[in-house]
Scaffold this active site. Structure first.
Site, PDB file in Angstrom:
ATOM      1  N   HIS A   1       0.849  -1.182   0.000  1.00 25.08           N
ATOM      2  CA  HIS A   1       0.000   0.000   0.000  1.00 25.08           C
ATOM      3  C   HIS A   1       0.884   1.231   0.000  1.00 25.08           C
ATOM      4  O   HIS A   1       2.070   1.202   0.351  1.00 25.08           O
ATOM      5  CB  HIS A   1      -0.934   0.005   1.218  1.00 25.08           C
ATOM      6  CG  HIS A   1      -0.278   0.414   2.475  1.00 25.08           C
ATOM      7  ND1 HIS A   1      -0.190   1.732   2.912  1.00 25.08           N
ATOM      8  CD2 HIS A   1       0.357  -0.328   3.439  1.00 25.08           C
ATOM      9  CE1 HIS A   1       0.437   1.789   4.048  1.00 25.08           C
ATOM     10  NE2 HIS A   1       0.795   0.559   4.403  1.00 25.08           N
ATOM     11  N   CYS A   2       0.332   2.359  -0.404  1.00 25.14           N
ATOM     12  CA  CYS A   2       0.953   3.673  -0.359  1.00 25.14           C
ATOM     13  C   CYS A   2      -0.088   4.648   0.154  1.00 25.14           C
ATOM     14  O   CYS A   2      -1.024   4.236   0.843  1.00 25.14           O
ATOM     15  CB  CYS A   2       1.524   4.076  -1.697  1.00 25.14           C
ATOM     16  SG  CYS A   2       0.341   4.117  -3.049  1.00 25.14           S
ATOM     17  N   GLU A   3       0.056   5.945  -0.190  1.00 23.42           N
ATOM     18  CA  GLU A   3      -0.907   6.897   0.349  1.00 23.42           C
ATOM     19  C   GLU A   3      -2.308   6.645  -0.213  1.00 23.42           C
ATOM     20  O   GLU A   3      -3.287   6.652   0.553  1.00 23.42           O
ATOM     21  CB  GLU A   3      -0.458   8.313   0.028  1.00 23.42           C
ATOM     22  CG  GLU A   3      -1.354   9.392   0.633  1.00 23.42           C
ATOM     23  CD  GLU A   3      -0.870  10.788   0.368  1.00 23.42           C
ATOM     24  OE1 GLU A   3      -1.488  11.746   0.863  1.00 23.42           O
ATOM     25  OE2 GLU A   3       0.154  10.938  -0.353  1.00 23.42           O
TER      26      GLU A   3
ATOM     27  N   TYR B   1      -3.340   4.201   2.784  1.00 22.58           N
ATOM     28  CA  TYR B   1      -3.349   4.603   4.204  1.00 22.58           C
ATOM     29  C   TYR B   1      -4.369   5.700   4.445  1.00 22.58           C
ATOM     30  O   TYR B   1      -4.919   5.801   5.545  1.00 22.58           O
ATOM     31  CB  TYR B   1      -1.955   5.062   4.619  1.00 22.58           C
ATOM     32  CG  TYR B   1      -1.845   5.414   6.065  1.00 22.58           C
ATOM     33  CD1 TYR B   1      -1.718   4.426   7.036  1.00 22.58           C
ATOM     34  CD2 TYR B   1      -1.856   6.753   6.462  1.00 22.58           C
ATOM     35  CE1 TYR B   1      -1.629   4.761   8.392  1.00 22.58           C
ATOM     36  CE2 TYR B   1      -1.768   7.085   7.811  1.00 22.58           C
ATOM     37  CZ  TYR B   1      -1.654   6.083   8.762  1.00 22.58           C
ATOM     38  OH  TYR B   1      -1.564   6.421  10.126  1.00 22.58           O
TER      39      TYR B   1
END
Length: 574
Positions: free
Chosen positions: A480-482, A520
């Site tokens: 995952h990332c932002e 996130y």
């Protein structure tokens, strides 16, 4: 010897003053004028004309009286020709008589001498000649009707029509020649009464038998179809209908009484003689005319034709029967009339028909087929529902995401995994945080690993891969990332690519990988308790612009180096 002339009364029917040969004509005949004093009018006209002129006019009128009657014009052309010949012969005799009369007048003889023939006998002879001429006209009309009937009966077959016409023409020419030969011997016969001689009539039974035989023989021609499809499709009922409609069948269906009522006068016997001439036609020619166009093969003959060309079998039409295909050899059997050993040749190829029939059919070889049930199930199944090594299905529940080739999970599934609901199946799971370090420090998911650059992720995951202690349990990676839109999916594809290169297909170190949908940013508001510290720092934060610039340069430079390295490796492989 001269006989004194007989004086007739003025009102009598006959005048013997100027008649040649003693033949008297009655006054009541139409088309011929009589005067009050003789044959040609008044005595003043006879006195003004010379005896030769009077005799010439008298003979000319006598010749025209019997030749140009209305009934004669109705007759056939051949009969008119015959009467024309008679008139010509009469005119010739008139010329000769006129010359003799001129000589006799010069010698002092009188042409008005009475005839030795009795007037009643002359009248009877004249009437018989007229009746004979009328009978000739009637018989010729019957002959014309018979020829028309024969042409209508032969109308269905051009071959029969030609044969009938040729025979009728020959018979007519023979009759014409015979008549001329009979009438030519002497000119003295012209004064005799012309009597038509009836042909000899055969027994009636023979004519009936001839008609029946003629009808049965011509039946094949009248019923013959005009084309091969009509011949093959013609049924028994159709044949019966055609037989009933044919004029030959109608004529043959007449009873002997009805045929006897019709006055044939011997002309049917002429037709019978024509039919007897047809027996001289060879049997082979009759078979060619009356035989069917298509020959039907028996089952035994179809079974005998076994040897066919393989090329013709391959390229023939599917709807074409096998019996129509030409055999390999044009002549299946050798000729038996050649016993000379020098002329006999040995066949180069081909086997006898008996040996070929005894041969058993060879077993056909089919395409090989694998019997491995597991491989078949894997190949037949949808690969999108299986993990990377195609051994198992995905464990976690997936949702639709931005990239169709990747598997996404929801924040709720992430929480269930963190709480240990899949501990009995999952031996270990790794949460890979692909954000930059200042974002990770601002807040992240518990137990997550920060791997912002691809070399760092390759070193951590592939140099020392994580292996399960229990083969029945799984190892799961979650990226995952932002927002989970760019950096997280790119890192997931990179690890799968390196993992494929490090293992033999389809084996993998990490066959099961997921993407956290929404990243996130979406997970923190819903489940802040599973984050530490419980905060959220965005990527474009104003306080960390320099760090953002530096990490972007590193990411781009590393991406450029990787592209250059891949290009060089490809060139070396070539």
């Amino acid at each position: 010897m001269e006989v004194p002339p007989q004086k007739s009364a003025p009102g009598s029917a006959l005048s013997t003053a100027r008649v040649l040969g003693g033949i008297q004509r009655p006054r009541h005949l139409s088309g011929f004028g009589f005067g009050s004093d003789g044959l040609l009018g008044s005595p003043e006209r006879a006195a003004s004309s010379s005896p030769v002129t009077t005799l010439t006019q008298t003979m000319y009128n006598l010749a025209g009286l019997g030749s140009e009657t209305p009934k004669t014009q109705v007759g056939s052309l051949s009969f008119q020709n015959r009467l024309t010949d008679l008139s010509l012969s009469r005119r010739t005799s008139e010329c000769s008589l006129s010359s003799e009369s001129s000589e006799s007048s010069d010698a002092g003889l009188c042409m008005d001498s009475p005839s030795p023939m009795d007037p009643q006998t002359a009248e009877r002879t004249f009437e018989q000649a007229i009746q004979a001429a009328s009978r000739v006209i009637q018989k010729m009309q019957f002959t014309i009707k018979a020829s028309v009937f024969a042409s209508e009966a032969a109308g269905h077959s051009p071959v029969l029509q030609n044969i009938t016409n040729s025979q009728a023409l020959d018979s007519w020419e023979k009759d014409e020649a015979g008549y001329r030969a009979a009438s030519s011997p002497g000119e003295d016969k012209e004064n005799d009464g012309y009597i038509f001689k009836m042909p000899q009539k055969l027994p009636h039974s023979s004519s009936a038998r001839a008609l029946a035989e003629w009808a049965s023989r011509r039946e094949a021609f009248t019923q013959r179809p005009s084309s091969a499809p009509d011949l093959m499709c013609l049924t028994t009922d159709g044949k019966m209908d055609v037989e009933e409609a044919s004029p030959v069948a109608q004529s043959s269906s007449l009873t002997p009484v009805e045929r006897a009522c019709e006055e044939d006068d011997g002309f049917v016997d002429i037709l019978e003689s024509d039919l007897k001439d047809d027996d001289m036609v060879p049997a082979g020619m009759e078979n060619l005319i009356s035989a069917p166009l298509v020959k039907k093969l028996d089952k035994e003959e179809e079974q005998d034709l076994i040897m066919f060309s393989k090329c013709q079998r391959l390229f023939r039409s599917p709807s074409m029967p096998c019996s129509v295909i030409r055999p390999i050899l044009k002549r299946l059997e050798r000729p038996h009339d050649r016993d000379v050993p020098v002329l006999s040749k040995r066949r180069k190829s081909g086997t006898p028909l008996e040996e070929q029939q005894l041969e058993e059919p060879k077993a056909r070889v089919f395409r090989s087929k694998s019997l491995c049930h597991e491989i078949e199930s894997i190949l037949d199944s949808d690969h999108r529902g299986l993990i990377g090594d195609y051994s198992k299905a995905f464990l976690l529940q997936t949702v639709d995401g931005k990239h169709q080739d990747l598997k996404y999970i929801s924040p709720e599934t992430m929480v269930a995994l963190l709480t240990g609901k899949f501990s009995n199946i999952v031996e270990k799971f790794v949460i890979v945080d692909c954000r930059y370090p200042y974002e990770y420090e601002g807040g992240h998911i518990k137990n997550a690993v920060n791997l912002p650059l691809e070399p760092d992720a390759e070193t951590f995951l592939l140099k020392h891969p994580i292996t399960p202690c229990n083969l029945d349990k799984r190892i799961i990676l979650i990226f995952h990332c932002e927002f989970s839109s760019e950096r997280g999916p790119r890192m997931c594809r990179f690890i799968r690519e390196r993992d494929r290169a490090a293992n033999d297909y389809p084996s993998l170190y990490y066959p099961e990988m997921y993407i956290l949908k929404g990243g996130y940013k979406e997970f923190f508001p819903q489940h802040p308790n599973f984050c530490e510290p419980q905060d959220y720092r965005p990527m474009n934060h104003a306080a960390f612009r320099d760090e953002l610039r530096n990490f972007r340069l590193k990411t781009r430079s590393w991406a450029g180096e990787r592209s250059t390295t891949q290009l060089c490796s490809r060139l070396q492989d070539q």
